[in-house]
Design an enzyme around this catalytic site. Structure first.
Site, PDB file in Angstrom:
ATOM      1  N   THR A  15      38.348  16.911 -15.026  1.00  0.00           N
ATOM      2  CA  THR A  15      38.207  18.269 -14.493  1.00  0.00           C
ATOM      3  C   THR A  15      38.544  18.236 -13.188  1.00  0.00           C
ATOM      4  O   THR A  15      39.275  19.360 -12.591  1.00  0.00           O
ATOM      5  CB  THR A  15      36.664  18.549 -14.571  1.00  0.00           C
ATOM      6  N   LYS A  31      40.594  25.622 -20.686  1.00  0.00           N
ATOM      7  CA  LYS A  31      39.795  24.555 -21.443  1.00  0.00           C
ATOM      8  C   LYS A  31      39.392  24.834 -22.988  1.00  0.00           C
ATOM      9  O   LYS A  31      38.614  25.995 -23.092  1.00  0.00           O
ATOM     10  CB  LYS A  31      38.492  23.878 -20.786  1.00  0.00           C
TER      11      LYS A  31
END
EC number: 6.3.3.3
Length: 207
Positions: A15, A31
């Site tokens: 991330t 995502k």
């Protein structure tokens, strides 16, 4: 350019890397599967750190488990064909969940589902006991699928282990992450500035 961020395991810095690359490449973020932390999702984190446009997830689950397990608990049936690339003219950073071969649907692996898309890949590896083995195994699985791999980002490795990994895998070095007590917009921007020189040549890095 669409780039998939794959990790050798969960919690290796995908991330953080995604946020940096959205800034560096002026890209959007997606995502496909979010498991757990729905009020503090990876999309929300990336947006807060980079300001990037974040596309909605294909699936959101309440428990931080492998997708097929989380789907079962939430009584959701996953279908591989519903996980499709967002339509955008911008570059897109796509973050996988967990490791490269984490389960996706009840009968598929994440790496196989995402490998169908015309994207480049970046591997993120974080130093821990066993991480070199996990890195080599992940790379072997990626190469077996003939993926277009841009290179590797190394998180908190000692210099001698960095050198060993780069020499042994033959992967281009795309960036280094150091330990950060906290991560802010300024942190992300600093890394984007540091990585600029290497990423100028990204189109020639394929291996």
């Amino acid at each position: 350019m669409h780039i998939i961020i794959a990790g050798i395991d969960t919690d290796v810095g995908k991330t953080f890397v995604s946020a940096i690359l959205t800034v560096l490449l002026q890209a959007e973020y997606w995502k496909p599967i979010q498991s757990g932390s729905l009020n503090h999702s990876d999309s929300a984190i990336v947006h807060a750190l980079s300001g990037a446009r974040c596309h909605p997830e294909s699936y959101r689950f309440s428990h931080a488990l492998a997708a097929h397990q989380a789907a079962q608990i939430d009584n959701i049936t996953m279908h591989q064909e519903t996980i499709t690339l967002p339509k955008t003219d911008a570059s897109l950073i796509i973050e996988t969940s967990g490791g490269f071969l984490s389960p996706c649907t009840h009968d598929s692996l994440q790496g196989d589902v995402f490998a169908q898309w015309p994207c480049h890949w970046v591997l993120v590896s974080k130093a821990y006991l066993g991480s070199i083995n996990h890195t080599c195994l992940t790379l072997e699985a990626m190469r077996a699928r003939n993926l277009s791999i841009l290179g590797i980002i190394l998180n908190q490795y000692p210099k001698e282990e960095e050198d060993w990994l780069l020499r042994t895998t033959g992967l281009p070095f795309l960036g280094r992450l150091n330990y950060e007590k906290s991560i802010s917009k300024a942190t992300v921007q600093n890394y984007a500035n540091l990585w600029k020189e290497t990423w100028k040549y990204r189109d020639t890095l394929l291996c």
